[in-house]
Write a protein that holds these residues in place. Sequence first.
Motif, short mmCIF file in Angstrom:
data_model
loop_
_atom_site.label_atom_id
_atom_site.label_comp_id
_atom_site.label_asym_id
_atom_site.label_seq_id
_atom_site.Cartn_x
_atom_site.Cartn_y
_atom_site.Cartn_z
N ASP A 292 0.81 -1.21 0.00
CA ASP A 292 0.00 0.00 0.00
C ASP A 292 0.84 1.26 0.00
O ASP A 292 0.32 2.36 0.26
CB ASP A 292 -0.94 0.01 1.22
N THR A 293 2.13 1.15 -0.25
CA THR A 293 2.95 2.34 -0.44
C THR A 293 2.70 2.90 -1.83
O THR A 293 1.96 2.34 -2.64
CB THR A 293 4.44 1.99 -0.26
N LEU A 294 3.33 4.03 -2.12
CA LEU A 294 3.14 4.63 -3.45
C LEU A 294 3.59 3.66 -4.55
O LEU A 294 2.91 3.51 -5.57
CB LEU A 294 3.94 5.94 -3.54
N ILE A 295 4.72 3.02 -4.33
CA ILE A 295 5.23 2.02 -5.26
C ILE A 295 5.13 0.67 -4.57
O ILE A 295 5.91 0.39 -3.65
CB ILE A 295 6.68 2.33 -5.67
N GLY A 299 5.95 -4.92 -7.51
CA GLY A 299 4.96 -4.53 -8.50
C GLY A 299 5.60 -4.28 -9.85
O GLY A 299 6.75 -4.65 -10.12
N HIS A 300 4.83 -3.64 -10.70
CA HIS A 300 5.27 -3.42 -12.08
C HIS A 300 6.52 -2.56 -12.14
O HIS A 300 7.44 -2.84 -12.92
CB HIS A 300 4.14 -2.76 -12.87
N LEU A 301 6.57 -1.50 -11.31
CA LEU A 301 7.70 -0.59 -11.39
C LEU A 301 8.99 -1.25 -10.93
O LEU A 301 10.04 -1.08 -11.56
CB LEU A 301 7.43 0.66 -10.57
N GLU A 302 8.94 -1.98 -9.82
CA GLU A 302 10.16 -2.65 -9.35
C GLU A 302 10.64 -3.68 -10.38
O GLU A 302 11.85 -3.81 -10.62
CB GLU A 302 9.91 -3.32 -8.01
N SER A 303 9.72 -4.41 -10.98
CA SER A 303 10.12 -5.36 -12.03
C SER A 303 10.70 -4.63 -13.23
O SER A 303 11.66 -5.08 -13.86
CB SER A 303 8.92 -6.21 -12.45
N PHE A 340 7.25 10.15 -10.13
CA PHE A 340 6.24 11.19 -10.34
C PHE A 340 5.01 10.63 -11.04
O PHE A 340 3.87 11.04 -10.75
CB PHE A 340 6.83 12.35 -11.15
N LYS A 341 5.21 9.69 -11.96
CA LYS A 341 4.06 9.04 -12.61
C LYS A 341 3.21 8.29 -11.59
O LYS A 341 1.97 8.26 -11.69
CB LYS A 341 4.56 8.09 -13.69
N ALA A 342 3.87 7.66 -10.61
CA ALA A 342 3.12 6.97 -9.56
C ALA A 342 2.28 7.96 -8.76
O ALA A 342 1.14 7.67 -8.36
CB ALA A 342 4.08 6.21 -8.65
N ASN A 345 -0.73 8.74 -10.87
CA ASN A 345 -1.72 7.65 -10.84
C ASN A 345 -2.48 7.62 -9.52
O ASN A 345 -3.69 7.34 -9.50
CB ASN A 345 -1.01 6.31 -11.06
N THR A 346 -1.79 7.92 -8.42
CA THR A 346 -2.48 7.98 -7.14
C THR A 346 -3.48 9.13 -7.11
O THR A 346 -4.60 8.99 -6.59
CB THR A 346 -1.46 8.13 -6.00
N TRP A 347 -3.10 10.26 -7.67
CA TRP A 347 -4.04 11.38 -7.80
C TRP A 347 -5.27 10.97 -8.60
O TRP A 347 -6.41 11.32 -8.24
CB TRP A 347 -3.36 12.55 -8.49
N GLU A 348 -5.06 10.26 -9.70
CA GLU A 348 -6.20 9.85 -10.53
C GLU A 348 -7.16 8.96 -9.76
O GLU A 348 -8.39 9.09 -9.89
CB GLU A 348 -5.68 9.13 -11.78
N LYS A 349 -6.64 8.05 -8.94
CA LYS A 349 -7.50 7.18 -8.14
C LYS A 349 -8.28 8.00 -7.11
O LYS A 349 -9.49 7.80 -6.92
CB LYS A 349 -6.64 6.12 -7.44
N VAL A 350 -7.61 8.94 -6.45
CA VAL A 350 -8.28 9.78 -5.46
C VAL A 350 -9.37 10.63 -6.12
O VAL A 350 -10.49 10.76 -5.60
CB VAL A 350 -7.25 10.67 -4.73
N LEU A 351 -9.07 11.21 -7.28
CA LEU A 351 -10.07 12.03 -7.97
C LEU A 351 -11.23 11.18 -8.48
O LEU A 351 -12.37 11.66 -8.53
CB LEU A 351 -9.41 12.77 -9.13
N GLU A 352 -10.95 9.93 -8.83
CA GLU A 352 -12.03 9.06 -9.30
C GLU A 352 -13.03 8.78 -8.18
O GLU A 352 -14.25 8.92 -8.39
CB GLU A 352 -11.43 7.75 -9.80
N VAL A 353 -12.56 8.41 -6.98
CA VAL A 353 -13.49 8.13 -5.88
C VAL A 353 -14.12 9.42 -5.37
O VAL A 353 -15.27 9.42 -4.89
CB VAL A 353 -12.77 7.37 -4.75
N SER A 354 -13.41 10.56 -5.47
CA SER A 354 -14.00 11.83 -5.06
C SER A 354 -15.11 12.23 -6.02
O SER A 354 -16.15 12.77 -5.59
CB SER A 354 -12.92 12.92 -5.01
#
Length: 637
Positions: A292-295, A299-303, A340-342, A345-354
């Motif tokens: 549940d951290t930013l990255i 996950g995909h980024l570490e891989s 920064f892309k992460a 993406n987190t902003w997009e999820k927050v704005l979606e539920v908002s």
Amino acid sequence: MDFIETATSQPSSRPPTRATVTTVDTVNEDSLNLNRRPTHGSTKGLGLKWHNGYDEEGELRPRVLMVEYYRRDVAQQVRRVTAREFKELEELRSVYRTERSEDTILRVFHVQNCSWGEHYLIRKHAFDGHAPGVHTSSGNSSTGPNDFGRWVKERIPPRRLGKLMMSSRAWKTHSDPWRGVVKTAFGMDYMKAYSCGVDEEQKGRNGEVGAEDRDRVLGLQGFDDEDNTIHAYNIYSQRLSVYVQYRHRTPQTPDPDLTCPYGHNPPAFIKRYDNGNTILIIDNSRNDCIYDTLIPARGHLESKWRRLPFTVTTPFDRIEADTEAHINMHCMKTIVRDVFKAVVNTWEKVLEVSWEHVSILEDTIYEQPADESRAPELWRNSAFWNRYEKLMFYHVDTMNDMRRYLGEFVDKGAWLEELPADFDKLGNLIQEDLVKPTASLSELMYRSVAIRDSRASLQLGSSMWRLSWITFIFLPATFIVGFFGMNVKTFAGEGTPDIKWFFIALLPFLAVVIIVWYAFKHLLAKNRRVPIQRGIYEALYTSLEEQNPSLWTRQGPREYIVPADWASRVKWRLIKHWAKDDSRAMKPGAVDEPIGGWERIKRWLMKKWTREIKIVKKYGVGIGTRRLLGGGEDLEL
């Protein structure tokens, strides 16, 4: 310590073991799915495996991932990338028991919920020496730490009056010529949406049910599986810190005027630090879960980062001497961009539920727009959306600062090129999906309440009108009953007062009432001249000044006017007396409306008498021989 497989650019002659896997393919750029948790041994899209999967307790343990990129082995035509996970401090210390190899071109540390890893790496990279170059994007140094090390240790933004003061900071580029490195850093408080079910589950694991949510920003409504409105999401604040260190390709000579901070034997002291190319990402989650951290862990980024050198498409063969430097900068740029892309993406999820929360509120208010009980909720939402905007501005400032600071390393202007468009899009989403709909709902509610109150006022006025007519109908009967019910001689016979005393008492009392009423009305009307009547008289004075400039100014009648006869003197004295209290600080262009009958009479007389007044010269005051303003002949005395 878990040893993850080593990726190489060419196949080896021996079969792969658990510690080494051979890969030849190039990673394709897939879309980032930061919410998907990788399964044990997943190789989808990247061809790499993660050994020793996590159980429920393992997900809550601190973790440090180190990815190392090595120079290409010219003899064997092989490039290595190794990845190791650390669960204990001693395992991490083992990395620095030997001096860093010159073949290591870049190290990337991903520290997740790990306080001991943070403290140890802070010392190894001399973060405290970075403090003189501090720069605060939020513009208020009193709201947060003064150095990067303190920012990392705080983890949770401070509260003021019960509200989280989230911010974002960038530290200016700082050069250390003794270590031969240049470094910069940034930190961001960001918001992450947690499902209420997952949130309660994590609280249950940690034994924190009922504890105060110090990092909770707000709760949002959503839909369950049956499309019922429920409290579906909680928005929490989490903190991200990123440190970027770049080693100069040529040795740096310190300025002789500078004092060396490393004592009398700098080379021996400097060896204690990590002086190579390094990116350190310190990532914390509010529930201590590494997914549940930013990255997310594994996950995909570490891989992606484990295969990053093999994604370089620039033909470096033409510039073989600079190949390693170019690959290093390619990896550093990509990793910083991915961070920064992460955030995006987190902003997009927050704005979606908002947005889902606002849509539910819209449906509720449109059903009953005149229900003012929803007003406090709208006000709270407006305050939250303003905090969204403020935090977005901080993130944009940090991104712009980092573009400038990282450009001081190398390739000025080539860092984070596509990010401004992403953040502009997020800013537009906040405005269009949250701020404007909430403002429209507030306006709709106020208009509906005003319409409802107007309808109620009309109904009340209608009731009062009917009551007035009933009173009017029965008023004569009441008067007759009261009049003929008096105990006077005319009606009651001898022994009672005569009816004349009724009129003797009535007429003076009625006169006193009328006088008192008129006095109070005149006094109140005089007090109401500010600002209504002042605007009316200013409009009058402006009109008179345009028609008769020799008598009037826009502030009132002129002081040096001398009337020619007694009638003009009387009229002019009355005009000056009426205008005396109404010629101070008046607004031009006010609506010309009467306030009372006497005021209308005075204004009519002022207009009429102004055309009739005759004026003369008075001992050379300077107005000369005047004309009769009504169009008559000139007079001289």
